[in-house]
Every structure is written in C-alpha cells, then in structure tokens.
Design a protein around this motif. Structure first.
Motif, PDB file in Angstrom:
ATOM      1  N   ASN A 132      -3.633 -10.612   8.827  1.00  0.00           N
ATOM      2  CA  ASN A 132      -2.590  -9.617   8.610  1.00  0.00           C
ATOM      3  C   ASN A 132      -2.943  -8.230   9.131  1.00  0.00           C
ATOM      4  OD1 ASN A 132      -0.664 -11.203   6.691  1.00  0.00           O
ATOM      5  ND2 ASN A 132      -2.707 -11.549   5.866  1.00  0.00           N
ATOM      6  N   ILE A 133      -4.149  -8.067   9.629  1.00  0.00           N
ATOM      7  CA  ILE A 133      -4.569  -6.793  10.202  1.00  0.00           C
ATOM      8  C   ILE A 133      -5.390  -7.055  11.453  1.00  0.00           C
ATOM      9  CG2 ILE A 133      -4.681  -5.685   7.917  1.00  0.00           C
ATOM     10  CD1 ILE A 133      -7.767  -5.770   8.163  1.00  0.00           C
ATOM     11  N   THR A 177      -5.515  -1.709  12.201  1.00  0.00           N
ATOM     12  CA  THR A 177      -4.087  -1.785  12.506  1.00  0.00           C
ATOM     13  C   THR A 177      -3.410  -2.773  11.572  1.00  0.00           C
ATOM     14  OG1 THR A 177      -4.568  -1.357  14.851  1.00  0.00           O
ATOM     15  CG2 THR A 177      -2.390  -2.230  14.307  1.00  0.00           C
ATOM     16  N   LEU A 178      -2.446  -2.286  10.803  1.00  0.00           N
ATOM     17  CA  LEU A 178      -1.649  -3.195   9.978  1.00  0.00           C
ATOM     18  C   LEU A 178      -0.845  -4.071  10.924  1.00  0.00           C
ATOM     19  CD1 LEU A 178      -0.366  -0.575   7.352  1.00  0.00           C
ATOM     20  CD2 LEU A 178      -2.471  -1.952   7.295  1.00  0.00           C
ATOM     21  N   ASN A 179      -0.911  -5.396  10.741  1.00  0.00           N
ATOM     22  CA  ASN A 179      -0.408  -6.294  11.780  1.00  0.00           C
ATOM     23  C   ASN A 179       0.517  -7.383  11.230  1.00  0.00           C
ATOM     24  OD1 ASN A 179      -0.227  -7.210  14.476  1.00  0.00           O
ATOM     25  ND2 ASN A 179      -1.812  -8.747  14.114  1.00  0.00           N
ATOM     26  N   ARG A 180       1.601  -6.929  10.619  1.00  0.00           N
ATOM     27  CA  ARG A 180       2.703  -7.834  10.268  1.00  0.00           C
ATOM     28  C   ARG A 180       3.984  -7.210  10.840  1.00  0.00           C
ATOM     29  NH1 ARG A 180       4.141  -8.703   4.933  1.00  0.00           N
ATOM     30  NH2 ARG A 180       4.657 -10.861   5.393  1.00  0.00           N
ATOM     31  N   PRO A 181       4.059  -7.058  12.150  1.00  0.00           N
ATOM     32  CA  PRO A 181       5.175  -6.298  12.740  1.00  0.00           C
ATOM     33  C   PRO A 181       6.541  -6.868  12.437  1.00  0.00           C
ATOM     34  CG  PRO A 181       3.958  -7.508  14.435  1.00  0.00           C
ATOM     35  CD  PRO A 181       3.135  -7.574  13.185  1.00  0.00           C
ATOM     36  N   ASN A 223       5.072  -4.403   8.778  1.00  0.00           N
ATOM     37  CA  ASN A 223       3.727  -4.232   8.219  1.00  0.00           C
ATOM     38  C   ASN A 223       3.731  -3.990   6.712  1.00  0.00           C
ATOM     39  OD1 ASN A 223       2.608  -4.429  10.873  1.00  0.00           O
ATOM     40  ND2 ASN A 223       3.203  -2.304  11.220  1.00  0.00           N
ATOM     41  N   GLY A 262      -0.188   1.176  12.681  1.00  0.00           N
ATOM     42  CA  GLY A 262       0.556  -0.058  12.462  1.00  0.00           C
ATOM     43  C   GLY A 262       0.989  -0.678  13.775  1.00  0.00           C
ATOM     44  N   CYS A 311       4.499   1.199   8.262  1.00  0.00           N
ATOM     45  CA  CYS A 311       4.402   0.344   7.075  1.00  0.00           C
ATOM     46  C   CYS A 311       5.618   0.564   6.187  1.00  0.00           C
ATOM     47  CB  CYS A 311       3.121   0.648   6.295  1.00  0.00           C
ATOM     48  SG  CYS A 311       2.924  -0.316   4.777  1.00  0.00           S
TER      49      CYS A 311
END
Length: 263
Positions: free
Chosen positions: A5-6, A18-22, A26, A56, A62
């Motif tokens: 998820n990141i 990097t927050l990675n749930r685009p 995120n 993000g 986010c």
C-alpha cells in the motif's frame, strides 16, 4: 515488510514514503497504517537517513480514512472510532513529530480529513497549485482528528480553524499558503522537483541542529518564556560541542562549503 500500500526507499540520506493506493485516493486502511508505521520506524532508526519526504501517488495526496475498511450501516452497531484514533492515527502523528530530522510533505492533490491533518503534522508542507485541503469530518458528524484540532488553530488562528472545521469547505493551496497553513504553493509540474531539491538540501544539512529546532518549536506551545530560554540554553550547550557546529564555523571562516555529518 513486503509493502502493498506504500512505496518506500532510502537513498542518499533521503527516505521517500509514497502513499500508494491511487485508485482510492490513498485513503488509509489498517494494512496501510501498519506499512507506514514500519517505514517510519526504519526511518527513525537508520543512521543514514537525514530527511523524510512524504507524498501520495496519483491524483491525490490522501483522502483520509477508507470508510469501507470500517463500514457501518445506519441503525447498526457503531464502530469504536476512538480506538482507531488511539491505535493508528495518533501514533502516526506522534511518529512524524518525533522523527529526529526534517519531514517534508509534498501534497500533490486533495488532502482530505485525516489526510489533511497528516500533512499538517509534517514540518514543511509544499502543495501543488491544484491541491486542496478539506476538513470533511463535520459532514460525517465527527471532529477533525489526527491532530487537526491541535494544529489548525496554531497554524491559522481560531476563527479560520473554526470555519474550516465546522463548514468543511475546500481550501485551495494558494489560500492555504496565504493563511500560513502551509509553507509554499508551487506549480503542479514543479512540485516533486522542488520537494526533491529541498530533501537533497536537508540530506547534507546539520541534522542534529534541525532536530533540536523542531523540538524547541514544539515545546514553545506549552513552555513559559523562562522555561523556553532554559531549553534553548541546554540545546545550545549540547550543539556547541557538535561536529557540525565546529565544521560550520570552520567553513564560514574559510569561505568554503560545509561538510556536515548530521551528528
């Protein structure tokens, strides 16, 4: 940890998270909290890291909590949101505040709810011109958590904090800069270049002095003036014996770039 998820990597003294749930802007799930917690622990304990850059993936920074991760139907038994704050959001904010290094946040799009307040918990916030901040909690019958009720009035004053918290209106990045909510609003295309350049600057800066600056400014909210002066004296006493202070003075006298170690 195998991050799902990141995105996280450490290079040249810079930890980039990097927050990675685009596809979900995120927004946070319990799984993402655990991954961020792991990455922040690595950042705090790796002696090579001298700055953290948080951003993000995709079109938003986010959107706060993923409500589907703790969905509740009207009339059904509620969920313990206090537990969620205590177990996940509060430790996240405190971890960012406690990192012994500068924390840069590059807000690349909407920062909503807890996402906005995570950004505000960072030391320096850069935002793309198209970015925005919105305290959506009031639209769900909630309060601005994740440190929102603490940071907002300190950054922009009581009246503006109350308006943002109780109306839930979107605040554009340019106005956020004008109000003093963030450090700087930059063109969209320049956001990551400027964020990375700032991270590179901090990666060779006197990290211990910056960490003490961070602690001193945080302490000023509760200290009296005599207490703050005493804290400043103690910090200056310790920093005066550091390698970086001696190197900084030597470099200034010799009119050369300083070679700081971050010690």
């Amino acid at each position: 940890m195998n991050y799902q998820n990141i995105l996280f990597h450490i290079e040249n003294g810079i930890a980039t998270l990097t927050l990675n749930r685009p596809e979900k802007l995120n927004s946070f799930t319990q799984a993402m909290h655990l991954e961020v917690r792991h990455a922040l622990a690595l950042t705090a304990t790796d002696p090579s890291v001298r700055v953290l850059l948080l951003t993000g993936a995709g079109r938003g920074f986010c959107a706060g909590q993923d409500l589907s991760d703790r969905a509740v139907e009207p009339g059904a038994q509620g969920v313990d949101l206090g537990d969620s704050v205590e177990q996940y959001y509060a430790p996240l904010v405190l971890s960012l505040k406690a990192l012994p290094m500068p924390v840069i946040c590059a807000v690349n799009g909407v920062a909503a709810g807890a996402g906005a307040n995570i950004a505000l918990a960072c030391d320096i916030v850069l935002a793309a011109k198209s970015a925005s901040f919105v305290e959506v909690f009031c639209k769900l019958g909630l309060i601005p958590d994740t440190g929102g009720t603490w940071h907002l009035p300190r950054l922009i004053g009581h009246a503006r904090a109350m308006g943002l918290a109780m109306l839930g209106e979107k605040l554009d990045a340019e106005t956020a800069e004008q109000w003093g909510l963030i450090w700087k609003c930059v063109p969209d295309a320049a956001l990551m270049d400027q964020a990375n350049a700032m991270a590179a600057h901090f990666a060779v800066a006197p990290t211990k002095g910056l960490a003490f600056t961070k602690k001193a400014l945080q302490a000023s909210y509760t200290n009296t003036l005599p207490e703050q002066l005493k804290l400043e004296a103690a910090m200056m006493r310790e920093l005066g014996h550091s390698h970086d202070y001696k190197e900084g003075v030597a470099a200034f006298i010799a009119k050369r770039p300083a070679n700081f170690r971050g010690e």
